[in-house]
Each structure stands twice: as C-alpha cells, then as structure tokens.
Write a protein that holds these residues in place. Structure first.
Motif, PDB file in Angstrom:
ATOM      1  N   ARG A 190      51.475   7.726   6.840  1.00 55.01           N
ATOM      2  CA  ARG A 190      52.360   6.558   6.691  1.00 55.01           C
ATOM      3  C   ARG A 190      52.022   5.825   5.402  1.00 55.01           C
ATOM      4  O   ARG A 190      50.856   5.527   5.132  1.00 55.01           O
ATOM      5  CB  ARG A 190      52.215   5.617   7.889  1.00 55.01           C
TER       6      ARG A 190
ATOM      7  N   SER B 136      53.248   2.536   2.691  1.00 53.03           N
ATOM      8  CA  SER B 136      54.000   1.303   2.479  1.00 53.03           C
ATOM      9  C   SER B 136      54.386   1.237   1.012  1.00 53.03           C
ATOM     10  O   SER B 136      53.520   1.195   0.133  1.00 53.03           O
ATOM     11  CB  SER B 136      53.161   0.078   2.869  1.00 53.03           C
TER      12      SER B 136
ATOM     13  N   GLN C 210      62.849  -3.929   4.100  1.00 52.81           N
ATOM     14  CA  GLN C 210      63.010  -5.339   3.738  1.00 52.81           C
ATOM     15  C   GLN C 210      63.637  -5.418   2.354  1.00 52.81           C
ATOM     16  O   GLN C 210      62.989  -5.160   1.355  1.00 52.81           O
ATOM     17  CB  GLN C 210      61.654  -6.052   3.764  1.00 52.81           C
TER      18      GLN C 210
ATOM     19  N   ILE D 135      48.561   2.158   7.903  1.00 49.29           N
ATOM     20  CA  ILE D 135      49.066   2.410   6.559  1.00 49.29           C
ATOM     21  C   ILE D 135      47.961   3.090   5.770  1.00 49.29           C
ATOM     22  O   ILE D 135      46.898   2.504   5.550  1.00 49.29           O
ATOM     23  CB  ILE D 135      49.491   1.098   5.869  1.00 49.29           C
TER      24      ILE D 135
ATOM     25  N   ARG E 170      61.275  -3.120   0.136  1.00 44.82           N
ATOM     26  CA  ARG E 170      59.995  -2.661   0.682  1.00 44.82           C
ATOM     27  C   ARG E 170      60.277  -1.891   1.965  1.00 44.82           C
ATOM     28  O   ARG E 170      61.072  -2.329   2.805  1.00 44.82           O
ATOM     29  CB  ARG E 170      59.061  -3.832   0.971  1.00 44.82           C
ATOM     30  N   PHE E 171      59.603  -0.766   2.127  1.00 41.66           N
ATOM     31  CA  PHE E 171      59.844   0.061   3.302  1.00 41.66           C
ATOM     32  C   PHE E 171      58.621   0.929   3.561  1.00 41.66           C
ATOM     33  O   PHE E 171      57.725   1.042   2.718  1.00 41.66           O
ATOM     34  CB  PHE E 171      61.086   0.938   3.108  1.00 41.66           C
ATOM     35  N   GLU E 172      58.600   1.532   4.748  1.00 43.48           N
ATOM     36  CA  GLU E 172      57.515   2.433   5.128  1.00 43.48           C
ATOM     37  C   GLU E 172      58.054   3.848   5.223  1.00 43.48           C
ATOM     38  O   GLU E 172      59.169   4.077   5.702  1.00 43.48           O
ATOM     39  CB  GLU E 172      56.890   2.002   6.452  1.00 43.48           C
TER      40      GLU E 172
ATOM     41  N   MET F 221      46.600  -3.728   7.404  1.00 44.16           N
ATOM     42  CA  MET F 221      47.193  -2.435   7.072  1.00 44.16           C
ATOM     43  C   MET F 221      46.571  -1.313   7.889  1.00 44.16           C
ATOM     44  O   MET F 221      47.263  -0.369   8.288  1.00 44.16           O
ATOM     45  CB  MET F 221      47.059  -2.165   5.574  1.00 44.16           C
TER      46      MET F 221
ATOM     47  N   SER G  40      57.075  -0.080  -2.302  1.00 40.47           N
ATOM     48  CA  SER G  40      57.987  -1.071  -2.874  1.00 40.47           C
ATOM     49  C   SER G  40      58.734  -0.412  -4.024  1.00 40.47           C
ATOM     50  O   SER G  40      58.170   0.388  -4.777  1.00 40.47           O
ATOM     51  CB  SER G  40      57.230  -2.303  -3.353  1.00 40.47           C
TER      52      SER G  40
ATOM     53  N   ARG H 112      48.137  -1.184  11.236  1.00 47.79           N
ATOM     54  CA  ARG H 112      49.462  -0.544  11.196  1.00 47.79           C
ATOM     55  C   ARG H 112      49.370   0.913  10.774  1.00 47.79           C
ATOM     56  O   ARG H 112      50.391   1.587  10.646  1.00 47.79           O
ATOM     57  CB  ARG H 112      50.352  -1.304  10.214  1.00 47.79           C
TER      58      ARG H 112
ATOM     59  N   PRO I  15      44.803   1.422   0.412  1.00 47.44           N
ATOM     60  CA  PRO I  15      45.108   0.090   0.945  1.00 47.44           C
ATOM     61  C   PRO I  15      44.074  -0.946   0.483  1.00 47.44           C
ATOM     62  O   PRO I  15      42.859  -0.716   0.558  1.00 47.44           O
ATOM     63  CB  PRO I  15      45.030   0.291   2.464  1.00 47.44           C
TER      64      PRO I  15
ATOM     65  N   THR J  32      49.461   2.503  -0.256  1.00 41.86           N
ATOM     66  CA  THR J  32      50.582   1.715  -0.749  1.00 41.86           C
ATOM     67  C   THR J  32      51.018   2.312  -2.076  1.00 41.86           C
ATOM     68  O   THR J  32      50.283   3.096  -2.696  1.00 41.86           O
ATOM     69  CB  THR J  32      50.201   0.235  -0.937  1.00 41.86           C
TER      70      THR J  32
END
Length: 740
Positions: A110, A112, A87, A156, A94-96, A151, A114, A154, A136, A159
C-alpha cells in the motif's frame, strides 16, 4: 471470563510501549509459552502472552512491508489499483494505491501518493504511474502527533509524488466513489462535503475552517462515522420491525425478534461498509452484535463483556489500531458511559441522564486527551447537548434516505436539500460557540501530574454521595495550573522545531520567551498554525516577549501571521521588516542591540551592506553562563565574512547551519573561526534544494562538528548554560521509528 478477556486485551495493547520489537526467536518462545499456559489451564498469562505475540508479529509484518532504503528517492514506473476515496484538492489529488508492482523492484502493498496538477483519480481504477518514492516519515515535535505511527497503523509502506501516469482500466465495484460523486453535486446549501463525511466517513471535502469549528466544539465525532450513528440506524430498523409486529402488520410466519435483530445488524453492517469500516465502526458493530445476541439469548450479560469483546475483536483483526488516537477516544467514551450508567441505584429522567452523560464524558475523556496531546474543547458538553440529537434525529435519517433514494430524483434531491439545510444551521450554531469558546491546548503535564488528574477523574465519576468524591475537583484542576518545567536562572532552553523545509526556534529563559522564525507556510499548509502555535502552548508559552523573523522568505516568515493570531506578541523584529506579510508590524533589526533576560545575554547583528533578503537575515547571538549559540537565518558566505570582521565575532558552542546547510554558506573560514561543537540543521527530508550540501557536510565532519538534523532527529532540544548535549525527539525509541 472478564479477567481472561482483559488479559488478552492488555497483551495486544502492550505493543504501544515497546522501544523495539522482539526477535523472531523470542516471538516463537513467547507464543509457545502462551500455548503451554493455556494447556496447563493458566488462562490469564497464556492469553496475555498470545495477544502480545500476535500484536508483535503483525507489527513486524507491517515494518517488513516498508520501502527498502535503497529505493528511497528513486523514480519508478509501477502499476496498482486505487483504494479508498481519493482526496481531490484545488491543485492536487491524494490517494492510496494497493497491489503496487514494478518490474524493477519489490514494492510495499500500500502506497500513499500525491499528484500535483494531476487528473481526477477514482477508487477502483488501475493506473500506471511514475512515482518518486520515500519511506514513511513525518514531522516529530514535542508533545505533537506522530505521523509515522499513524502511517504504520494504516499499513502505508511508502509515500510518493507522481510525476506522470496513465489510466489502465476504469473503476470496478467503486460504488462508494460513485455515491460520493453524487453527493458532492447535490444541492445541499453548500454542505455537500459535510453530507459526504456523514454518509461515507469522507472528510476530504470539508474545509479547514469546518474542521476547526468541529474541533473547537468537540463535535468531530458527528461528521466521521461513529458508534452512535451505527447504533441509531440499528435502533431505527429494530424499532420498525417491533412496531410492525405490535400492530399486527408483520408476517406471522416470521418470528419478529430474530428478524428484528438480524435486520438491525445487517443495516448497521451495510452502513459500516459504506463508511469504510474504520475502528469506531468495527467497535460499534461488534458491540451491537453482542447486544443483539444478548437480546436473543443472554439477558443477564453485563455491559463490560460487549465492550471487552469489541476491544479484543478490533485488536485481533488489526493490532496496530491502538497506534491511532481515535481508537483510544472511541473506546474511552464508551467505557465512561458504561461505568457511569452501569450498576447505579435509582433511575434518572431522560433529560437529566442526557445532560449528565455529556458532562461526564467530557470529564472522563480529559486524561485521554491530555495523554494524546490533543486540544480540549471546553464547550463540548454544551455543543454536544444540542448537536448530537440534531444530527441523530434530523440530519442523519434525511441524509441516508436521500442517498438511498437518489434514483428518484425529486424525492432524493429534496431529502438531501433538507439534510444540507439542517447541517448549515448546525454549522452556523457551532461556529458561534467556537468563537465564544475556542479549543484549549493545555500545557504538557509531567507524569505525576497526569496521574493525579486521572485520579481526580475517577473520583468525579463515582456515584454521588460517596465520601471523598469532592476531592476530584482540585486534582482535576491540575490540568489547567500544573507547574511549568522551570528553567534555572542563567540558562536558556532551546527547541529547534521540526517544520520541514523551513525554520523555527523557541528560546525560553526562566521568565521570558522568544521565537526565532515561525516556520513555513504554503498554499493549504501553514506550519506556524499546525506546529509552532500548538508547541508554544504545550510548552507553557502564553506570551512571546520577542518574535524575531530573520528575513522575509516564506520558509522562515510564513507562519508568523498564525503565531500573531494565536499568541500575544510584545515585540516583533525582522531582518526584512518591509517585506514581511502586511499585517505583521515589525521593527528593523538593529546591529549591536543587546539585552539580558534572567541572566542570559542576547545580541543582534545584521549586515548593513546586504544585497538580498538572505543576506539581510537578522543574526541572534546568545550567551548563557559562557555557553553560546549563534542563530544565523539564511546568511551566505559574503554575510559570513562581514560577520567575521566584527569585533564580537569568535567561537561559539552551538551554530544554526546558515541557509539550511546550503553550498553558498558555512564557508571554511566561518567554521574555523566559530568552531562550534554542534550544528543545528532545519530542513525537509528529501527537499528539492539538496540541503544540506555534501561539501558542507564534509566540512562539518572534517572539523569534528556534531550534526543535529531535524529531518533525521525530529525536533532538537538543548539547555544552553548546562554544557550538556542536544537531544532529538527520535532518541525516544519506538519500534516504528528508524534508529538515528
């Protein structure tokens, strides 16, 4: 069969209500008991226990994959592959990152991330990055969304913020990203982002105003890939093969029915994969597979069997999907349609059936939206009546055809131009509807009222002519006129909201409401709009008798304009009135001003000789039946000494930590004089200022003061005048929340 499938689904869904996961020993026992039940032909309890055990095991694996506590806050060099669609914002991306590895530590699978000021990042690329990692976490407010649960769903595991990095390898097999890039540069009347959302399920390029329009009109499902898109594409392919067969243009050597079903499912599956294969797409593909199988072999299969197969299929693949609101909305909408149109006598003409479907879905989803704490669109039936066929018949075929034919520049560009024009007309129409009827955020209902609303919904969805069906309307109206949580005379309900590195307090007496500070607002993120306004509405606050902005710094005053736009303000007072945002007309804080609401005494103080904005903070003292609260804004030690010289200075029961617990505040003399039994700290987790300072925390501990920290406890509630304890939102145990 239906009962057994329902038992498996309930076992998989039971995960949502657990305060903690069972131990490994218990899970082994539950699983073995389930297997024993199946062997003994007790299928219903056996399937329930096996579903429950599988869901708990999957959740435990996700929790075990979170960042280890000792790595939190550290900056590590790591390598990984970008997955999904990044994104790209105006100033950040922002990406994963998947397959993350570091030589110094074991990392979650995984992440997340920025990257402020970073370069473009594309799906499939491998990067080496210096990242400051965190476990998270997210804001947690009354009746608000739970970001930690989202999160975890998903998967995650951490972060982080990227400090530096280098690209190790270009993208490979990143066809979704390349398709998105081509869509974003197409000439589509300024609706390129909406095309990417419709074709790829990527909403990152949609403006915040567009999301607000979609939410206000209940049409968000049109711009994220949903079951109707999958079904429409499959129906077009099936109809094309059937039509060719009818006119004799289909090869006779190929039986048309198996080919029609196979090609329809292949097209739906390809579209789902292009869209990222999220929960609504999985559900739609599984249901479509069952329906096509029914068309081939089992003509008498009811509609509930495909729905239960889809439900169990999605949960078996990803048991944590039920932690996401979209899961419940997706299946609830289909269940309402199955219930309404299944087994009814007689036939409705197509137009009447379409109109009834929109109204009945709106009614059927009302209890779900209330339970999830989501806004409710009162204009959704009318908006969807036009928007759904417009997107399904006009926009989607043009968008998909234009995307597939981008290799033919003139034809592909023309089709995307037409699709963009259709979307532009649709958004203009929806904006008019949203302006006429904005989304409604109802008051949070007690459980008994919600059950009555649910009962009213079931009654209204019954076939017409059945007795007592009309009683559904008065039960449904409880959603709009449910009794508020009444506050006793002489008491004050206090909410310290969780707004990150900022501050916002909601104070309510029996008939009056005050907001002390309005949360932070930065470029692209307004916590006044995201947190303060929805919380006020869910608490039943329709008007603020006083909005008191302690001083003009953005972390206290930033959200004030959003509050002013959404909630009527009788009076605005500020410690720094001339420095507040221009549209906010505020009176100056007058030391010594007092007033009483419902038996609760309020008084203001501000240091007249203050030299900066922090020192000019307007201090609010509240006395409810002898229990006292002092809200101090960002005053420093000098302002504290000035307050101590006042004749009204003395002990208090509750203290808002001055300046978020900064080292320049909470002086020893101030704390010894006030002697609070509890202190309220509003701050962001891992904030750059180091709040609260270790020296300040040591003073609190030495004096036996209990600390209630929004970063650790979420929003904090206390009832002043009851002499009770403050309660944080995280005290409501859920297995994905860390104990405080």
């Amino acid at each position: 069969m239906r009962t057994r499938m329902l038992a498996l689904a309930l076992g998989l869904l039971a995960l949502n209500v657990l305060p903690a996961l069972p131990s490994v020993g218990w899970l082994w026992g539950i699983g073995m008991t389930g297997m024993l039940c199946l062997v003994c032909r007790w299928a219903v309890p056996g399937l329930f226990l096996l579903g429950f055990a599988w869901a708990c095991c999957s959740a435990q694996w996700a929790l075990d994959d979170r960042l280890r506590p000792e790595l939190e806050g550290r900056t590590l060099w790591l390598e990984g592959r970008v997955v999904g669609l990044a994104q790209q914002g105006a100033h950040s991306v922002r990406f994963e990152l998947a397959e993350a590895s570091s030589r110094r530590a074991q990392l979650p699978q995984r992440l997340s991330l920025s990257w402020f000021g970073g370069p473009p990042v594309n799906s499939g690329e491998r990067w080496r990055l210096a990242v400051q990692l965190q476990r998270p976490s997210g804001l947690l407010n009354p009746h608000g969304p739970d970001q930690e649960a989202a999160m975890l769903a998903r998967r995650i595991g951490a972060t982080g913020r990227v400090r530096a990095g280098e690209r190790l390898a270009p993208a490979s097999h990143a066809w979704r990203d390349s398709v998105r890039q081509r869509l974003l540069v197409a000439q589509a009347h300024g609706r390129e982002g909406a095309l990417a959302a419709l074709v790829l399920g990527d909403g990152g390029a949609l403006a915040q105003e567009d999301w607000q329009v979609l939410q206000a009109t209940g049409t968000v499902h049109l711009l994220v890939i949903s079951g109707q898109h999958i079904g429409l594409l499959a129906g077009l392919v099936y109809g094309l093969v059937a039509g060719l067969a009818r006119v004799g243009a289909w090869p006779r050597a190929l039986p048309w029915l198996p080919w029609a079903c196979g090609l329809a499912f292949a097209a739906a599956l390809a579209y789902g994969l292009m869209a990222g294969f999220q929960v609504p797409v999985r559900r739609a593909c599984i249901m479509l597979a069952v329906v096509l199988l029914w068309r081939l072999r089992f003509r008498h299969l009811g509609a509930w069997i495909p729905l239960l197969l889809a439900l169990n299929g999605v949960l078996l693949v990803e048991p944590l999907a039920s932690l996401q609101p979209g899961f419940w909305l997706s299946f609830a909408a289909v269940a309402v349609l199955v219930y309404v149109f299944g087994g009814r006598l007689g036939a409705w003409n197509p137009w009447l059936a379409w109109c009834r479907a929109q109204w009945l879905i709106a009614i059927g989803l009302l209890p779900v939206l209330l339970a999830l704490g989501l806004p409710i669109s009162l204009s959704a039936p009318l908006a969807n009546l036009v928007a759904v066929p417009w997107v399904s018949i006009a926009v989607l075929p043009l968008a998909l055809a234009g995307t597939l034919l981008q290799g033919l520049p003139l034809l592909g560009e023309a089709l995307l131009w037409l699709a963009g024009g259709s979307l532009a007309a649709l958004f203009w129409t929806l904006a008019q509807v949203a302006h006429w009827q904005p989304a409604w955020t109802p008051v949070a209902l007690p459980i008994w009222a919600w059950l009555m609303v649910g009962g009213g919904t079931v009654l209204l969805l019954l076939p017409g002519g059945l007795p007592m069906r009309v009683l559904g309307w008065p039960l449904l109206l409880l959603a709009g006129c449910a009794p508020r949580n009444e506050i006793a005379h002489g008491q004050l309900e206090v909410w310290q909201l969780d707004v990150g590195q900022g501050q916002a307090f909601v104070l309510r007496t029996r008939h009056h409401a005050t907001l002390y500070d309005a949360g932070p607002a930065t470029r692209g993120s307004d916590l006044g709009e995201r947190v303060v306004v929805p919380t006020l509405r869910k608490l039943g606050v329709r008007e603020l008798d006083l909005a008191l902005i302690s001083h003009a710094h953005a972390d206290h005053a930033g959200g004030a304009l959003a509050v002013q736009r959404s909630v009527p303000l009788v009076r605005v007072v500020g410690g720094d009135p001339d420095e507040l945002p221009g549209q906010l007309q505020a009176q100056a804080c007058a030391s010594g001003e007092q007033w009483q609401w419902d038996g609760v005494l309020f008084s203001l103080w501000r240091w007249q000789q203050a030299g900066d904005s922090n020192q000019r903070s307007c201090v609010l003292h509240v006395d409810a039946g002898g229990e006292t609260l002092l809200l101090t804004g960002d005053i420093d030690a000098q302002a504290e000494r000035a307050w101590l010289r006042e004749s009204t200075a003395g002990p208090v029961d509750w203290l808002q930590a001055p300046h978020h617990g900064s080292r320049t505040s909470s002086s020893q003399a101030f704390l010894e004089r006030t002697r609070p039994r509890g202190v309220l700290i509003s701050r962001g987790r891992h904030n750059a200022f180091g709040h609260p300072h270790a020296q300040v925390m040591a003073r609190y501990q030495a004096l036996g003061i209990t600390v209630h920290d929004s970063a650790l406890h979420g929003a904090v509630r206390l009832v002043l005048g009851s002499f009770g304890q403050a309660v944080g939102q995280r005290s409501q145990r859920r297995f994905w929340r860390e104990p405080t």
